[in-house]
Every structure is written in structure tokens, then in C-alpha cells.
Design a protein around this motif. Structure first.
Motif, mmCIF file in Angstrom:
data_model
loop_
_atom_site.group_PDB
_atom_site.id
_atom_site.type_symbol
_atom_site.label_atom_id
_atom_site.label_comp_id
_atom_site.label_asym_id
_atom_site.label_seq_id
_atom_site.Cartn_x
_atom_site.Cartn_y
_atom_site.Cartn_z
ATOM 1 N N GLY A 22 -2.844 7.895 5.913
ATOM 2 C CA GLY A 22 -4.121 7.735 6.582
ATOM 3 C C GLY A 22 -4.535 6.296 6.781
ATOM 4 N N ALA A 23 -5.548 6.108 7.620
ATOM 5 C CA ALA A 23 -6.073 4.770 7.871
ATOM 6 C C ALA A 23 -6.677 4.180 6.611
ATOM 7 C CB ALA A 23 -7.118 4.824 8.983
ATOM 8 N N GLN A 24 -7.166 5.028 5.714
ATOM 9 C CA GLN A 24 -7.758 4.513 4.477
ATOM 10 C C GLN A 24 -6.747 3.716 3.672
ATOM 11 O OE1 GLN A 24 -8.359 8.136 1.596
ATOM 12 N NE2 GLN A 24 -8.367 8.929 3.693
ATOM 13 N N SER A 25 -5.471 4.088 3.756
ATOM 14 C CA SER A 25 -4.441 3.320 3.050
ATOM 15 C C SER A 25 -4.078 2.050 3.798
ATOM 16 C CB SER A 25 -3.193 4.186 2.848
ATOM 17 O OG SER A 25 -2.535 4.430 4.079
ATOM 18 N N VAL A 26 -4.148 2.093 5.134
ATOM 19 C CA VAL A 26 -3.833 0.905 5.947
ATOM 20 C C VAL A 26 -4.864 -0.188 5.715
ATOM 21 C CG1 VAL A 26 -3.598 0.035 8.310
ATOM 22 C CG2 VAL A 26 -2.641 2.269 7.696
ATOM 23 N N TYR A 27 -6.138 0.197 5.642
ATOM 24 C CA TYR A 27 -7.217 -0.792 5.562
ATOM 25 C C TYR A 27 -7.768 -0.962 4.154
ATOM 26 C CZ TYR A 27 -6.864 0.027 10.552
ATOM 27 O OH TYR A 27 -6.384 0.176 11.831
ATOM 28 N N GLY A 28 -7.312 -0.136 3.212
ATOM 29 C CA GLY A 28 -7.670 -0.335 1.815
ATOM 30 C C GLY A 28 -9.106 -0.020 1.461
ATOM 31 N N VAL A 29 -9.714 0.942 2.148
ATOM 32 C CA VAL A 29 -11.089 1.354 1.837
ATOM 33 C C VAL A 29 -11.082 2.847 1.523
ATOM 34 C CG1 VAL A 29 -13.429 1.619 2.730
ATOM 35 C CG2 VAL A 29 -12.125 -0.449 3.254
ATOM 36 N N ARG A 30 -11.612 3.201 0.373
ATOM 37 C CA ARG A 30 -11.595 4.599 -0.075
ATOM 38 C C ARG A 30 -12.888 5.306 0.345
ATOM 39 N NH1 ARG A 30 -11.680 6.917 -6.321
ATOM 40 N NH2 ARG A 30 -11.246 9.106 -5.802
ATOM 41 N N PRO A 31 -12.781 6.354 1.136
ATOM 42 C CA PRO A 31 -13.969 7.141 1.465
ATOM 43 C C PRO A 31 -14.283 8.132 0.345
ATOM 44 C CG PRO A 31 -12.072 8.101 2.529
ATOM 45 C CD PRO A 31 -11.571 6.893 1.786
#
Length: 446
Positions: free
Chosen positions: A242-251
Motif C-alpha cells: 500500500g501507499a502507507q508503506s511507500v510514504y511511511g504514514v500509518r493510518p
């Protein structure tokens, strides 16, 4: 249009589809109004990056099932896994071992999530996320990013032009904010009692500015709102994690679908345990009716998901999608530049999620010129509402597409010079999928 390619049977069948199915398709983005008039192919099958219609036309397809297919149509390891699973039954009165294995696979991929629940479509999971956010916070309002689409349910559709049948108060519970604009989100959170903030971390044409996603996370924490990422497109296209892993922000919560099953119907809601447990049996709080679906744990789609996970572990589908996308963008943009049309036609976006832009003589985006572009490439064997690639697109597919674009832009160039598509475009222009009224020509009450 100069190439001899007929759509006679497709046109006949499309008319019949309109008689039996509202809109003539089960997804508005698949509607005949999204294609040139009398050139909306009705398909019979596909293989890899190719599809065939009822008239015997063969096309290189882009968009790939509204971005749900990344490995190619009929990808054999997925098909075999599904066939083996459904041979032993598809639906039971108790959970199966396959549900546990699929959940373990998913949570290993997405370390920011503690629990996952499977469903059949993305709208169900985003709506479940909203319900969960409202229950967890005791608030009603949702802050939604100005991005195209999040759900077919009332909380989102009430904010679109196609809101007939939805109580007006639904739109009052949704506020909007701009992507890459932390100030607009701050205003939304300050002026309303917001339960959750919903956005795609990135889109085909918009990457997060430095510090934007981190700022969204901080604002959500400050104002007590849950952060919800829509990973429908970014999941398995930006990264299988997911994009959360690409950008390093955890929802707090994330919603998945589309490419999870390489076209098979599966979606997922994932998130932090403290929130997800509100929909379970181990909470002391008032329980949330989160997701309860007869077909959510159906074995075929879960088997497809597990086969997709294996393919991503053993191969490099994202790398292949990006390679094909870069070659396609370079080819299309070079052709446009050679014809001095680079201000009018462009392939833009992330290589694995390309779009094309079509502008008229005034350099504004034009539905008429988009339709002319679609008409010309369709007549030359390219079916493309976008230029979204899959891992199945080959060099020869890209070459055929660039050749089709090159020939089509010769016509496009003449239309630009004349100042109009008149004499070049056959039939009415395409229209936005979400709009309040049908075009008069599309209304047939016979």
C-alpha cells in the motif's frame, strides 16, 4: 475514422442492455456514454492485456477492469487457485481455514494493521470505516479529500451531482478539503466535529508534498479524528503493501480492493485493533455492525487473493507495470511533440497508473476532443479510457498502441487546425460518469 472496424453487434447488444439494466452496465464508468457513439464494444473475453468483443474485434486494453487487474486477464496461477478452491465448495455456515490463511497473508503484507475484515466491494469497506470512525469518536461529520470517488453510499454520493434519492442532511455531514493543502484540512477540522478524515495518500497525477501526509496524521491526532486511507488504487499498484508503506504514514484504518484479487471480487477493511474490535465480540463498548456479508468469505476470491500475494512475492508485477507505463508515456508524448500537439495531448501520471489528457484549440480539457481521441485509437485496436497498464502488457502491445496514437493524432491535428471536431467526430461526445441528467440523445423511452 479511417480504419474499417465494425461494432454492429456491440451496438445491438448495448441497446438491449439498456432495456434490461439501468445505465446499460453495472458500473457507471463502464457505461456506453463513456465511449464514442456506436463504438462501445461489448466484450466476450480476454487474455493477458488483450480483449475481444462480440464483433470479433481484438483490442489491447488499458484500465484493466477499472484498475482491478494487474497480472493480466486469465492469469493462470490465480485461475488455478480459484478452480481448486471452489471445487470443494464456495460458501459455508462457519469460517473456513482459508479465511484465517488469507487474513494472515494480508496482515503480514500490511504491518500497520492489526486486524482485517474481507468484503466484496470497496464501497462497503469505506462505508464500514466511516461507521467505525463515527462510533469510536461519537461524532457525525466526515472530512473527505477533493478526489474523484470513495463510495456508492449516501455519505459520499450526497456530495456529488448524482444525489437524487438521498436525504439532503447527508451532504451536511460531509466536508471537503484540498489535497496537499494542510490549511484547508485544518479549517475543516476546526470548524466541525469530525469523526474521520478520508483520502487517497496519492493519485495517478498527484504525489504528496513534503510533509503533507505527516501533517494530516498530526492534525487527526490533535483533533481526535481517525485517519482513513483509501488504498483501492494504490494497493498492489504503488506497492503490495500500500501507499502507507511507500510514504511511511500509518493510518488508523485503510480500505482495499480492486487488484487484491486480480479481478476477482474482494475488498478489505484493515486497521488498528482498538477500533476494529468495536465490530467484534471482544469489546465492552456498544458494538458496531461493521461488515456482515454472506459472500465476503467466499472461497474463490480468497484463493485469488492468496495467489496474487504469491505472485507479488515471486515476480515483479509492479516493476513490469511501471516499465510498460514509462515506455508508453515516452512513446505517446514523443508522437505528440513531433506533431506539435504536445500542448493538446499528453500521457501523464505515475507509470503504473497513467492517464491521458486531451485539450481543444483553447487548450482547455475537452470532452469532444477526448471522444475524438478515443474514436481514433478504438478504430485501430486500442481500448483505453486511461493508459493504466498491467504486468501483462508487452513491448509489442506498447508499440501497437503508440502506432495507433500516432495515426489517430494525425486526425486530431487536423481537427485542432480547423478549430472543431465537426467533420471528424462521429456522434455525440462522451460525458462525465457522475452527472445529474442523461444527455437527451441517451433517453429512449420506447
Amino acid at each position: 475514422m479511417t480504419v474499417d472496424r465494425t461494432f454492429t453487434r456491440s451496438t445491438e447488444m448495448q441497446s438491449r442492455l439498456h432495456q434490461l439494466i439501468p445505465g446499460g452496465a453495472h458500473t457507471y464508468a463502464r457505461g456506453s456514454d463513456q465511449y464514442p457513439e456506436f463504438m462501445a464494444p461489448v466484450l466476450v473475453g480476454g487474455s493477458g492485456a488483450h480483449v475481444w468483443d462480440v464483433d470479433g474485434n481484438r483490442f489491447v486494453e488499458y484500465g484493466m477492469g477499472l484498475r482491478s487487474v494487474t497480472l493480466g486477464h486469465g492469469y493462470r496461477p490465480v485461475v488455478d487457485a480459484v478452480a481448486a478452491a471452489i471445487a470443494e465448495g464456495t460458501n459455508f455456515s462457519r469460517p473456513t481455514a482459508l479465511e484465517l490463511a488469507a487474513a494472515e497473508d494480508f496482515l503480514e503484507l500490511v504491518p500497520g494493521a492489526d486486524m482485517v475484515k474481507f468484503a466484496k466491494n470497496g464501497s462497503d469497506t469505506t462505508t464500514a470505516a466511516i461507521r467505525l470512525a463515527r462510533a469510536a469518536t461519537g461524532r457525525d461529520v466526515v472530512a473527505v479529500c477533493d478526489q474523484p470517488f470513495f463510495s456508492a453510499d449516501d455519505w459520499f454520493i450526497a456530495t456529488t451531482p448524482m444525489h437524487a434519492g438521498i436525504p439532503v442532511e447527508q451532504s451536511q455531514r460531509t466536508v471537503r478539503f484540498e489535497y496537499n493543502n494542510l490549511e484547508s484540512l485544518k479549517q475543516a477540522l476546526t470548524g466541525h466535529s469530525v469523526a474521520g478524515v478520508v483520502l487517497e495518500a496519492a493519485t495517478a497525477t498527484a504525489e504528496p508534498a513534503a510533509g503533507f501526509l505527516e501533517g494530516v496524521r498530526r492534525l487527526c491526532d490533535k483533533h481526535g479524528a481517525l485517519l482513513i486511507f483509501d488504498e483501492m488504487i494504490t494497493g498492489f499498484r504503488w506497492s503490495q503493501r500500500g501507499a502507507q508503506s511507500v510514504y511511511g504514514v500509518r493510518p488508523d484504518l485503510s480500505c482495499w480492493g480492486k487488484a487484491m484479487g486480480n479481478g476477482f471480487p474482494i475488498a478489505a477493511l484493515a486497521g488498528r485493533r482498538e477500533y476494529m474490535e468495536l465490530g467484534g465480540l471482544r469489546t465492552r463498548e456498544n458494538r458496531v455492525f461493521l461488515l456482515s456479508t454472506t459472500h465476503g468469505p467466499e472461497t474463490g476470491a480468497l484463493a485469488a487473493f492468496r495467489a496474487v500475494v504469491r505472485a507479488y512475492a515471486e515476480e515483479d508485477p509492479i516493476g513490469r507495470m511501471e516499465k510498460a507505463g514509462r515506455a508508453l508515456a515516452d512513446g505517446v508524448n514523443a508522437v505528440a511533440e513531433n506533431l506539435e500537439l504536445d500542448r493538446y495531448v499528453q500521457a501523464i501520471g505515475r507509470p503504473s497508473c497513467l492517464l491521458f489528457v486531451t485539450r481543444g484549440p483553447d487548450l482547455q480539457r475537452s470532452q469532444e476532443f477526448r471522444t475524438l481521441f478515443l474514436q481514433e485509437i478504438l478504430s485501430r485496436g486500442v481500448l483505453a479510457q486511461s493508459f493504466v497498464t498491467s504486468a501483462a502488457h508487452t513491448e509489442s502491445d506498447i508499440d501497437l498502441t503508440v502506432d495507433a496514437v500516432s495515426a489517430g493524432l494525425e486526425v486530431y491535428s487536423r481537427a485542432i487546425e480547423s478549430g472543431s471536431t465537426a467533420g471528424y467526430l462521429i456522434g455525440r461526445p462522451v460525458a462525465p460518469a457522475l452527472r445529474a441528467r442523461a444527455a437527451p440523445r441517451q433517453i429512449d423511452c420506447t
